[in-house]
Structure formats: structure tokens, C-alpha cells
Design an enzyme around this catalytic site. Structure first.
Site, PDB file in Angstrom:
ATOM      1  N   CYS A 133     -70.378  57.224 -28.507  1.00  0.00           N
ATOM      2  CA  CYS A 133     -71.258  58.284 -28.013  1.00  0.00           C
ATOM      3  C   CYS A 133     -70.929  59.630 -28.643  1.00  0.00           C
ATOM      4  O   CYS A 133     -71.765  60.529 -28.669  1.00  0.00           O
ATOM      5  CB  CYS A 133     -71.184  58.379 -26.491  1.00  0.00           C
ATOM      6  N   GLY A 279     -69.981  53.207 -17.113  1.00  0.00           N
ATOM      7  CA  GLY A 279     -70.560  53.197 -15.774  1.00  0.00           C
ATOM      8  C   GLY A 279     -69.510  52.963 -14.701  1.00  0.00           C
ATOM      9  O   GLY A 279     -69.521  53.603 -13.642  1.00  0.00           O
TER      10      GLY A 279
END
Length: 531
Positions: A133, A279
Site C-alpha cells: 500500500c 483488517g
């Protein structure tokens, strides 16, 4: 998926122009290395011919092989004498915004395809891809620095649709020892948005795991990334870089907490989309901030069940992704952290959601996925506020000085390990000489043995034959022991001395190792392009 769709062969078209990438050795980059430290659509590579500029074509050129043309060209002398280099061409959170990085992101399952794609190029011998990311970095072993950088940059432009000129504006390029230091700092968490974060080390491990058995992820690339893993572990165990550090997921939870004003996680309705590694971390940090109930959307129920089992006394409700909009309608804060290559929340979706009834007044979207899960134009709506991974700098800056001080503890370890790896890498130059010397000695030994046995005749027992054979092998081994020892680095012999010994043996035994190895590499590349 745009990336996977582009694996289909592109329509054949005549290329009339090529946008050249400025030579990295002559470009004045907008960032320096010190500043750097402080801070999809893949299409099959078209076969390319080895073109040498300013060459006059004569009649012999029509029948000569590509390798012969290369060796007889005016620029071949400089070209063939250039040693292969390790190069990294990349963009990260410090050099490029997320809108650029997300176009270059390559999912893990496509890394082998990317390696194969890169290694079909004329000047790329080995390759590795690190796509997260926060970064998209391509590591290569290039037979020519400038040509290799140009080929990789054009490939990055092709898979992303970003013009070469724009890539050159945001990219960074490092060579050899600087590459080694950069990757070691990345693995240690020194180059992350959140200094000291640990997830990057597992991502570096994945590069090695995925690369095993892939043609092109060979000795130098494998050695570089394996050594980086060792460095990352050592820095975390011998320094305080990891103490008190936060992950991207933790920074996302903290950012949302700052926007809650009068509300809190105890009362806010929270939705988490994605139950992967990031997550799961988001959920854990939400619990640490006082969140006692939340809805989690994921493809499979098993991951959410495992998280629920691990976190007692917290109500975690599982919902399938098909109920995403219905769950978002009842949420005040939405965290998105999936690997989807296309946005999950479009502007028209969010526009239809009911207004948030809590003190927030607007629905918060905290999107830490790259590519982004929330369409950029959602932020234009008055009923929603969107934050992406680049917005986490607001949180990270809060304790930056403390973490920078801790990072200084890691520098001696990094430099020590860089020197170790560079010595290992440079010592590989002696391997072809060792092999050629052994082969030459073995040929001489075998020829002389056969000559001896033919003179003796058939009146000799098998036991005597074996004794003569063992004698010849023993003599050669003892004769080679000294030269072989002087071709290996050790505590009493420097690398320069070892390489000088290699050159001396090349001259004395007329091994021609340097030239022959490069010729083999070029021949393989030329044949690859012709087939």
C-alpha cells in the site's frame, strides 16, 4: 480486473515514436537519498530487437548473427565490458501520491508473471517486485544500468497507463550498494510511512516465498531479499525501533478517533470491510480504543470467526460482501482494507445512503487500501468525508521525532549488514573463474590419464587403473587448492585482493572468464528475442 485483463495479447500496431526516459545518471531528481530516507493492466512484453545507435549497415550485416553485429559494433566494447548492476526503480509514499501508486499496484498472485515479463527484456537478467500500500518497487539485475532503467520504466508506464515523463517525476532510482541499503532499511521499517511498522517485513518475506522456483528470481535477487529478512529481524531484536511504533491500521483507527469530536468508539457504529492482515489489525486497534461491537464484511466467514474467537468480550457481527451497502447505511465510520483492484464504494452508492444520525453529521470513510476501495469523487459529497492512506501523515507526524531517534540505533546494524552482502555479491564474480579453472584442469587431467593408460596397454588390473586415476585426481586437487583459496574472501584477504587474484588467474591460464560470461548472457537474450 484491469491488470489481469491486459494479459491478453495486445493488438499489433506499428510504433512510430518512443518517449525516452531521461538518463538517470544525468537527471537532477527532485529528492535526494537523505530526503527519501526521511520520508494494471500487465501486457505481454513485445519482443524487442537489440538496436545499437549510429551504426552503419554493410552487406555483411544482412547475414551476420545479432551477436556478431553486437561484437563488431562501435559501441560493443563499452557495452560488453559493463558489469551487471543491481538496480531499483520505484515509487513510494514519500515520492508519489496514492493516485499514482494505485495504478502501479500489482497483486501478489501476479508477481511471478511480472518477474517473467521483466526478464524477457534485453538488459534484465533477474527481477523482483515489492508492491504494497505504501510502495511499488521493481528490483532488477541489469546487464546495462541505463538501458535497464529505461526498459523497466517503459514497462511500468505500460502496465499503469502513466506517461513515462510522469513516472520519471515521481520515481527514484538507486544502484548497487544504495539498493542494498535501501531494501535493508525497508525491511527494518525505516522507510515506512509509520516508522518501525512490522508488516513490511512479512511482505518482504512474501517476495521470497512467491519468487521460489520462478525463472528470473535467481541467485542475486534471492540472496538480496533473504539477507533483507535477516536484517529486518536483527534490527527489531537489537533495537527499540518496534517499541511504541504503530502500524498503518493503528494510524487509521487513531485518525478516525480524532474526527469523532464528541462521540467515541464506544457509541459510534463501525463497519470494517475486509478481514485480512490489515483488517484484523484494524479490528484489534478498534477494540483497544474501546469499540465493543462492530460489523465485519468479508468474502469468507472463517476469518471473521477466527478473529471473534481471539478477541473475547467483543461483539463482532459477520456479514457477506453482498450486504455491503445495507451495512454501510447503518454505519457512522467505514474502514476499508481489501485487495480489490476496483472501487467498492462509488459516488452513486454513497449518495443513496441515509444521512448519519450521530454527532458526526457526516459518514467517515477511512480507506487504507491501494488501489483505493472508495472512489475519489465520494469526497465531493456533503454527506461523506474520505481519508486515504496518504492522510495518515497527520497521525504519524505526532511522534516522529521519538521514532527517528530510535531509527538511529538501527543504522550501525544496517551498514554492517550492507558490507556483508556486498562482499558476498562481489565474491560471486570469482565463481565463473573457479569453474573455468576446474574445467580446464579436469580436461588436462583426463587427457593425460588416457594417454598414460594407452601407453601401459591392456595388461593392467582394474585396481591399478583406479590407483592411477586416484593419483591424477589427488595431484590436481592439491595443485588447485592454493589458487582456489586465493579466490575466496576471508578475514585476512580483502575483496580487492581476491578480485586481483581472479584477474591474474584469468591472464595466466587464458580463461577469458569475464568476456565469455557476458557473451553467454547476451547470446541468451538475443536468442530469446528471436524465438
Amino acid at each position: 480486473m484491469a491488470f489481469a485483463a491486459s494479459l491478453l495479447p495486445p493488438p499489433i500496431a506499428k510504433r512510430t515514436t518512443i518517449v525516452p526516459c531521461p538518463c538517470p545518471s544525468r537527471v537532477s531528481f527532485k529528492i535526494t537519498r537523505s530526503q527519501l530516507l526521511s520520508q494494471r493492466n500487465l501486457s505481454l512484453n513485445p519482443r524487442c530487437q537489440l538496436v545499437l545507435p549510429n551504426e552503419k549497415i554493410d552487406s555483411t550485416a544482412l547475414t551476420a548473427s545479432p551477436l556478431q553485429l553486437l561484437k563488431s559494433s562501435s559501441s560493443a566494447n563499452r557495452y560488453t565490458k559493463e558489469k551487471s548492476s543491481i538496480v531499483v526503480i520505484g515509487l513510494n509514499v514519500h515520492t508519489a501520491p496514492v493516485k499514482i501508486r494505485e495504478k502501479l499496484a500489482i497483486s501478489e498472485e501476479l508477481w511471478p508473471q511480472a518477474i517473467s515479463e521483466l526478464c524477457t527484456m534485453n538488459h534484465i537478467e533477474e527481477a523482483a517486485v515489492l508492491s504494497t500500500c505504501n510502495r511499488m518497487e521493481v528490483y532488477v539485475v541489469a546487464l546495462s544500468q541505463n538501458r535497464g532503467v529505461k526498459e523497466v520504466t517503459e514497462w511500468m508506464s505500460k502496465i499503469s497507463g502513466i506517461p513515462v515523463s510522469d513516472l520519471c517525476e515521481h520515481r527514484f532510482v538507486l544502484y548497487n550498494k544504495d539498493v542494498t541499503q535501501h531494501l535493508f532499511e525497508v525491511a527494518a521499517g525505516l522507510n515506512s510511512l509509520v516508522l518501525g511498522e512490522g508488516q513490511i517485513l512479512s511482505q518482504v518475506k512474501q517476495v521470497v516465498k512467491v519468487g521460489q522456483g520462478v525463472a528470473g528470481f535467481d541467485r542475486k535477487m534471492s540472496g538480496l531479499f533473504k539477507h533483507a529478512i535477516t536484517v529486518g529481524k536483527r534490527v527489531r531484536s537489537e533495537t527499540n525501533i518496534a517499541s511504541g511504533s504503530v502500524s498503518v491500521s493503528a494510524a487509521a483507527v487513531e485518525l478516525a478517533s480524532r474526527k469523532l469530536t464528541e462521540s467515541s468508539y464506544a457509541t459510534a457504529r463501525v463497519l470494517v470491510v475486509g478481514a485480512g492482515k490489515m483488517g484484523k489489525l484494524v479490528i484489534k486497534h478498534l477494540v483497544a480504543k474501546g469499540c465493543k461491537n462492530m460489523v465485519v464484511l468479508n468474502k469468507t466467514k472463517e476469518r471473521v470467526a477466527a478473529i471473534r474467537e481471539e478477541l473475547k468480550n467483543v461483539e463482532i457481527i459477520y456479514k457477506p460482501l453482498s450486504e455491503m451497502l445495507a451495512c454501510a447505511a447503518e454505519a457512522d465510520i467505514v474502514f476499508t482494507c481489501t485487495s480489490s483492484e476496483t472501487p467498492l464504494f462509488l459516488k452513486e452508492h454513497v449518495e443513496m445512503l441515509p444521512t448519519v444520525q450521530s454527532e458526526l453529521g457526516t459518514r467517515l470513510f477511512i480507506d487504507i487500501s491501494v488501489p483505493r476501495n472508495v472512489e475519489q469523487c465520494v469526497s465531493d459529497l456533503e454527506t461523506a468525508v474520505v481519508y486515504n492512506v496518504d492522510d495518515l501523515k497527520e497521525v504519524v507526524a505526532a511522534n516522529k521525532e521519538d521514532r527517528l531517534q530510535k531509527a538511529m540505533e538501527a543504522q550501525p546494524i544496517i551498514l554492517e549488514e550492507v558490507n556483508k552482502f556486498e562482499a558476498w555479491k562481489d565474491s560471486l564474480e570469482t565463481v565463473p573463474t573457479i569453474k573455468r579453472l576446474k574445467d580446464n584442469s579436469e580436461r588436462i587431467r583426463d587427457a593425460e590419464l588416457n594417454k598414460c593408460l594407452s601407453k601401459i596397454g591392456d595388461d593392467i588390473s582394474e585396481k591399478s587403473k583406479k590407483a592411477i586415476y586416484d593419483l591424477s585426481v589427488g595431484i590436481v586437487k592439491k595443485m588447485l587448492r592454493g589458487p582456489m583459496e586465493h579466490l575466496r574472501c576471508n578475514d585476512t584477504r580483502t575483496l580487492d585482493e581476491t578480485l586481483e587474484n581472479m584477474r591474474a588467474l584469468n591472464r595466466m591460464f587464458d580463461l577469458g572468464t569475464d568476456e565469455s560470461v557476458l557473451e553467454q548472457k547476451f547470446r541468451a537474450k538475443v536468442e530469446q528475442a528471436r524465438n
